[in-house]
Motif scaffolding. Structure first.
Motif, PDB file in Angstrom:
ATOM      1  N   ARG A 140      -3.306  -0.585  -6.382  1.00 35.20           N
ATOM      2  CA  ARG A 140      -4.643  -0.187  -5.719  1.00 35.20           C
ATOM      3  C   ARG A 140      -5.886  -0.732  -6.554  1.00 35.20           C
ATOM      4  O   ARG A 140      -6.953  -1.050  -5.665  1.00 35.20           O
ATOM      5  CB  ARG A 140      -4.623   1.491  -5.645  1.00 35.20           C
ATOM      6  N   LEU A 156       0.804   4.077  -2.800  1.00 28.76           N
ATOM      7  CA  LEU A 156       0.666   5.415  -2.513  1.00 28.76           C
ATOM      8  C   LEU A 156       1.692   6.452  -3.130  1.00 28.76           C
ATOM      9  O   LEU A 156       1.439   7.415  -3.598  1.00 28.76           O
ATOM     10  CB  LEU A 156       0.395   5.764  -1.123  1.00 28.76           C
ATOM     11  N   PHE A 157       2.860   6.040  -2.987  1.00 31.52           N
ATOM     12  CA  PHE A 157       3.900   6.560  -3.262  1.00 31.52           C
ATOM     13  C   PHE A 157       4.046   6.940  -4.970  1.00 31.52           C
ATOM     14  O   PHE A 157       4.205   7.879  -5.635  1.00 31.52           O
ATOM     15  CB  PHE A 157       5.394   6.246  -2.856  1.00 31.52           C
ATOM     16  N   ARG A 189       0.571  -1.117   0.109  1.00 30.74           N
ATOM     17  CA  ARG A 189       0.003   0.110   0.031  1.00 30.74           C
ATOM     18  C   ARG A 189       1.008   1.083   0.020  1.00 30.74           C
ATOM     19  O   ARG A 189       0.677   2.322  -0.691  1.00 30.74           O
ATOM     20  CB  ARG A 189      -0.952   0.022   1.122  1.00 30.74           C
ATOM     21  N   ILE A 190       2.042   1.153   0.643  1.00 29.61           N
ATOM     22  CA  ILE A 190       2.866   2.328   0.900  1.00 29.61           C
ATOM     23  C   ILE A 190       3.449   2.555  -0.910  1.00 29.61           C
ATOM     24  O   ILE A 190       3.560   3.642  -1.244  1.00 29.61           O
ATOM     25  CB  ILE A 190       4.142   2.153   1.762  1.00 29.61           C
ATOM     26  N   ILE A 224       1.539   6.737  -6.886  1.00 28.83           N
ATOM     27  CA  ILE A 224       0.553   7.623  -7.603  1.00 28.83           C
ATOM     28  C   ILE A 224       0.875   9.071  -7.153  1.00 28.83           C
ATOM     29  O   ILE A 224       0.096   9.916  -7.487  1.00 28.83           O
ATOM     30  CB  ILE A 224      -0.995   7.118  -7.171  1.00 28.83           C
ATOM     31  N   ARG A 273      -5.844  -4.509  -5.665  1.00 27.90           N
ATOM     32  CA  ARG A 273      -6.008  -4.900  -4.379  1.00 27.90           C
ATOM     33  C   ARG A 273      -7.374  -4.846  -4.040  1.00 27.90           C
ATOM     34  O   ARG A 273      -8.151  -5.781  -3.533  1.00 27.90           O
ATOM     35  CB  ARG A 273      -5.353  -4.029  -3.372  1.00 27.90           C
ATOM     36  N   ASN A 274      -8.196  -3.664  -4.585  1.00 24.96           N
ATOM     37  CA  ASN A 274      -9.605  -3.529  -4.315  1.00 24.96           C
ATOM     38  C   ASN A 274     -10.382  -4.492  -4.935  1.00 24.96           C
ATOM     39  O   ASN A 274     -11.304  -5.098  -4.266  1.00 24.96           O
ATOM     40  CB  ASN A 274     -10.194  -2.056  -4.623  1.00 24.96           C
ATOM     41  N   LEU A 324     -10.093  -7.970  -3.395  1.00 25.52           N
ATOM     42  CA  LEU A 324     -10.794  -8.011  -1.991  1.00 25.52           C
ATOM     43  C   LEU A 324     -12.455  -8.019  -2.270  1.00 25.52           C
ATOM     44  O   LEU A 324     -13.091  -8.854  -1.309  1.00 25.52           O
ATOM     45  CB  LEU A 324     -10.618  -6.718  -1.088  1.00 25.52           C
TER      46      LEU A 324
END
Lengths: 310, 296
Positions: free
Chosen positions: A193, A140-141, A136-137, A143, A196-197, A200
């Motif tokens: 992202r 985030l980085f 996730r890090i 994008i 992952r979504n 899930l």
């Protein structure tokens, strides 16, 4: 609707999009309040005569529809206009520089898919474990970092300090590593992202519960069933990403001084060479539409629900 | 109806067991708190640079050209002997103006276009959406680049370029919202008691459809700042004494071998701000969209 008809419809829609984008690109340059002539030559040294000449040369004294139809007919004949700086035709220049850009786009797309799908899947399977946090890090980085900054950091680390890879140029695979890494990281961020979504979402579906109840091993449930379903929505974003990567090369080719079409734009900006900017933007729009068409078509082959709908 | 609802609630139970919400909460909230603090601090920098910056951004200390980060100059000095930290602090206002103004303009225009298209539907919707799709045939940064190049350098021109390139996203979200909300029962009920159309639009449709737009605008703020600083990195920005982050970073590129700090810190500022905005945007989306909050 038969498959052939559907494909034909999609191709014709793509063609309409290309015509639309040519109108758009043309309008941006010629209809916006900024005077293209005055932005091309320095107003402090321009005589009214020079302005009038350039205006005539560009056909700007004609009404819009005549200008556009002329432009469009030329485009159909492969004439994308010519540079106002050195009168070179635009299209041959684009064609000459496109392979370098294409190589960068493909390598960064492959990189972003590999990093993105791997981390996205692991992140969903091991939710809230350390690998999820790392993924996730990275996402985030990916994008959040401007490519021109991550590119410069990579140059600093791998070229200036470690001296492992060249910082500039466009010859050989070694020059491809850093730019595709910096561009691929952005794509990877989006894909992590997204995957992952959607993974899930799928894990929470009823059929996964059923599969587990049937006694299938967790590995089979995750990698054979969940992953397959999760990848379907991810493919769209991967396709869109390839187009964005193509656009991102404008910036990254400047950072790494690569001789691609992005570099042509960057130079044209400095020289205020609007026809060249127009040509490259339109060319990229065509490539973008074609890529999205291919993704759209492949999508309907991959997803059994869409395939059966034929 | 009741039975369906009941089975759903029963089936939701195991999902909640897996999420481990309690342990996750504190770490996530810490991130959000940190992100909020970064955003507030950078906004303060943009508003009151004089109070925060240690030096004047134009002050050139010729005895300290290209000095690496130290206690007097935390971010080092550049090739004119200017303090990089002060330059970054002063550069924040233009970078933020580009981001915030373009999101406001793009979000407003996109929101209006989307709500008109979604509300009226029919031929208006078809025409508007075709136009939006044409706008989408050119990837965001290239569209912004073409517009900025045609308009010429200037803060407002960059804002406009970035705003136009972001319109399609907002328009599509707003259209989708309006199309689903205009079919809700309460809208029908309101219409049946004779509420005028404009009132339904303003009182029922708009207030119920703006939240995804807000979420998108938050995440869009990050994208807009990235595109805006990218344009000024390419030389389309404002030519001023005090450069914005993108231009500052671009100026430092020529000095990578002798002064890594000149490019590194403005880029760090962009990344930190965009990262924080994205963290807040993610949180907002989870809050407003129950579907994602369930699975995350």
């Amino acid at each position: 609707m038969t498959l052939v008809n559907k494909v034909l419809l999609k191709i014709s829609t793509a063609f309409v999009s290309i015509i639309g984008s040519s109108i758009l690109v043309f309008s941006i340059i010629y209809l916006l309040p900024g005077d293209p002539v005055l932005s091309m030559i320095d107003p402090s040294v321009a005589t009214p005569e020079m302005v009038a000449n350039l205006r005539k040369e560009l056909g700007l004294n004609q009404p819009f529809y005549i200008q556009f139809s002329e432009y469009f007919m030329n485009v159909l004949q492969g004439d994308f206009g010519q540079s106002v700086v050195n009168s070179e035709p635009v299209l041959p220049k684009i064609v000459e520089h496109f392979p370098a850009t294409l190589a960068l786009t493909i390598t960064s797309a492959v990189l972003s898919v590999v990093i993105g799908v791997t981390f996205g899947v692991l992140s969903a399977i091991y939710r809230n474990k350390w690998i999820d946090i790392i993924a996730r890090i990275i996402g985030l980085f990916g994008i959040s970092m401007p490519t021109f900054w991550s590119g410069i950091l990579l140059i600093l680390i791998f070229s200036v300090y470690l001296n492992w890879l060249p910082s500039i140029g466009s010859d050989g695979w070694k020059t491809l590593v850093l730019p595709s890494l910096s561009l691929g990281l952005v794509g990877a961020g989006f894909i992590i992202r997204m995957v992952r979504n959607s993974m899930l979402d799928v894990i929470n579906e009823q059929f996964i519960v059923t599969l587990r109840a049937k006694g299938l091993s967790e590995r089979v449930v995750m990698y054979r069933h969940a992953l397959r379903n999760a990848l379907i929505p991810a493919i769209t974003i991967i396709g869109l990403n390839i187009g964005e990567l193509l656009a991102g090369t404008v910036v990254i080719e400047t950072v790494f001084s690569r001789q691609g079409i992005g570099r042509i734009v960057a130079d044209a900006i400095m020289a205020k060479d609007l026809p060249v900017i127009q040509g490259v933007v339109f060319f990229s729009a065509i490539v973008y539409v074609v890529i999205n068409l291919l993704v759209d078509l492949s999508y309907s082959f991959i997803d059994p629900r869409v395939r059966r709908a034929h | 109806m009741k039975e369906v609802v009941n089975t759903k609630t029963v089936l939701h139970v195991p999902k909640w067991k897996f999420t481990k919400q309690k342990t996750n909460f504190s770490v996530e909230n810490l991130f959000i708190l940190g992100a909020g603090m970064v955003v507030i601090f950078i906004i303060l920098c943009a508003l009151f640079p004089k109070w925060i910056a240690p030096y004047s951004p134009t002050f050139m200390d010729t005895s300290l050209i290209l000095s690496p980060p130290n206690s007097a100059h935390w971010f080092g000095t550049d090739y004119f002997g200017r303090d990089v930290l002060s330059l970054v602090i002063y550069g924040s206002s233009d970078s933020l103006i580009i981001g915030i103004a373009s999101v406001l303009i793009g979000g407003l225009i996109g929101g209006i276009i989307g709500s008109v298209s979604g509300y009226f539907g029919g031929i208006i919707d078809v025409v508007v959406m075709r136009l939006i799709e044409i706008l989408m045939t050119i990837p965001g940064i290239l569209l912004a680049l073409a517009i900025a190049a045609a308009l010429g350098p200037g803060l407002m021109n960059i804002v406009l370029a970035v705003a136009v390139s972001s319109i399609p996203g907002y328009a599509r979200v707003m259209r989708g919202q309006l199309m689903s909300i205009k079919k809700r029962k309460y809208v029908e009920a309101s219409r049946s008691i004779g509420t005028p159309e404009w009132r339904i639009f303003l009182w029922h449709l708009l207030p119920n459809s703006w939240s995804p737009l807000l979420v998108m605008a938050t995440i869009g703020l990050g994208t807009s700042i990235l595109i805006g600083s990218g344009l000024s990195f390419l030389g389309l920005g404002i030519i001023k004494e005090i450069p914005d982050w993108g231009a500052l970073l671009s100026q430092g590129r020529g000095y990578l071998t002798v002064g890594w700090w000149i490019s590194t810190f403005p880029g760090l500022a962009i990344t930190l701000f965009v990262l924080s905005v994205n963290i807040i945007g993610d949180k907002l989306r989870d809050t407003f969209d129950p579907k994602t909050s369930r699975t995350r």
